[in-house]
Motif scaffolding. Sequence first.
Motif, PDB file in Angstrom:
ATOM      1  N   SER A 103     -13.340  -3.892  -1.411  1.00 24.74           N
ATOM      2  CA  SER A 103     -13.136  -2.535  -1.757  1.00 24.74           C
ATOM      3  C   SER A 103     -12.444  -2.531  -2.960  1.00 24.74           C
ATOM      4  CB  SER A 103     -12.399  -1.565  -0.433  1.00 24.74           C
ATOM      5  OG  SER A 103     -12.082  -0.297  -1.094  1.00 24.74           O
ATOM      6  N   LEU A 108      -5.438   4.922   3.942  1.00 22.77           N
ATOM      7  CA  LEU A 108      -6.156   4.309   4.878  1.00 22.77           C
ATOM      8  C   LEU A 108      -5.867   2.637   5.062  1.00 22.77           C
ATOM      9  CD1 LEU A 108      -9.467   5.970   4.247  1.00 22.77           C
ATOM     10  CD2 LEU A 108      -8.044   6.815   5.935  1.00 22.77           C
ATOM     11  N   HIS A 109      -5.867   1.971   3.863  1.00 22.11           N
ATOM     12  CA  HIS A 109      -5.382   0.795   4.132  1.00 22.11           C
ATOM     13  C   HIS A 109      -4.212   0.330   4.716  1.00 22.11           C
ATOM     14  CE1 HIS A 109      -8.832  -0.462   1.775  1.00 22.11           C
ATOM     15  NE2 HIS A 109      -8.497  -0.257   0.629  1.00 22.11           N
ATOM     16  N   TRP A 112       0.863  -1.298  -0.139  1.00 25.18           N
ATOM     17  CA  TRP A 112      -0.116  -0.142  -0.037  1.00 25.18           C
ATOM     18  C   TRP A 112       0.961   1.290  -0.028  1.00 25.18           C
ATOM     19  CZ3 TRP A 112      -4.522  -0.204  -2.047  1.00 25.18           C
ATOM     20  CH2 TRP A 112      -5.180  -1.244  -1.870  1.00 25.18           C
ATOM     21  N   HIS A 158     -13.200  -1.524  -7.139  1.00 27.44           N
ATOM     22  CA  HIS A 158     -12.365  -0.525  -7.975  1.00 27.44           C
ATOM     23  C   HIS A 158     -11.855  -1.415  -9.250  1.00 27.44           C
ATOM     24  CE1 HIS A 158     -12.728   2.663  -5.039  1.00 27.44           C
ATOM     25  NE2 HIS A 158     -11.922   1.932  -4.236  1.00 27.44           N
ATOM     26  N   GLU A 202      -8.616   9.611  -5.248  1.00 30.95           N
ATOM     27  CA  GLU A 202      -9.359   8.978  -4.426  1.00 30.95           C
ATOM     28  C   GLU A 202      -8.790   7.454  -4.135  1.00 30.95           C
ATOM     29  OE1 GLU A 202     -13.009   5.770  -5.003  1.00 30.95           O
ATOM     30  OE2 GLU A 202     -13.185   7.625  -6.384  1.00 30.95           O
ATOM     31  N   THR A 238     -10.960  -4.865   2.787  1.00 29.77           N
ATOM     32  CA  THR A 238     -10.014  -4.286   1.920  1.00 29.77           C
ATOM     33  C   THR A 238     -10.210  -5.189   0.528  1.00 29.77           C
ATOM     34  OG1 THR A 238      -8.483  -3.763   3.784  1.00 29.77           O
ATOM     35  CG2 THR A 238      -7.748  -3.784   1.439  1.00 29.77           C
ATOM     36  N   ASN A 273      -5.825   8.187  -1.494  1.00 27.32           N
ATOM     37  CA  ASN A 273      -6.301   8.556  -0.308  1.00 27.32           C
ATOM     38  C   ASN A 273      -6.861   7.148   0.455  1.00 27.32           C
ATOM     39  OD1 ASN A 273      -5.775  11.121   0.029  1.00 27.32           O
ATOM     40  ND2 ASN A 273      -7.736  11.665  -1.163  1.00 27.32           N
ATOM     41  N   GLU A 274      -7.332   6.189  -0.522  1.00 29.64           N
ATOM     42  CA  GLU A 274      -7.845   5.035   0.363  1.00 29.64           C
ATOM     43  C   GLU A 274      -6.418   4.177   0.395  1.00 29.64           C
ATOM     44  OE1 GLU A 274     -10.001   1.306  -1.342  1.00 29.64           O
ATOM     45  OE2 GLU A 274     -11.240   3.166  -1.619  1.00 29.64           O
TER      46      GLU A 274
END
Length: 149
Positions: free
Chosen positions: A132, A51-52, A16, A136, A44, A129, A47-48
């Motif tokens: 998500s 977080l991961h 990540w 995507h 986007e 995760t 930013n994700e």
Amino acid sequence: MSKELINELNVQVSTWSVMYAKLHNYHWYVKGHHFFTLHVKFEELYNEATLHMDEIAERILTLGGDPVATLKEHLEQSVVKEATGDEKEDSMVKTVVIDFGEIMKSLKKGMQLAAKDGDDMTEDLLNATYQSIEKHQWMLNAFLGEDNK
């Protein structure tokens, strides 16, 4: 909690971190007819990615492990490579789709190790995760006009 699980979680932290840098590169350097769409999408996604990375690193700490935290370690352990700097808009999207596939393989391995350890919380985190990025990946394939089969 096994050392093998901590190692696989560190692969995720590293991956990540590399994805964050790669997506930032794509965000800054995308050009072409889809600039406005992809510029926003890459933001986007990076930013994700942050977080991961943070959630998984904090899970490692919760389990008594040590998350990797240097760029050298991240580049060595990541299942994806950093951006080359010469990608065009379609190749950027295709690369992210491929990278997400590699990340999903690592997440599945982590979920299997967590299940083996009876660690439902880590398994749930990795599953969320996975779901998500699977979504995507589907959307990016649709953008490219590709099937997800």
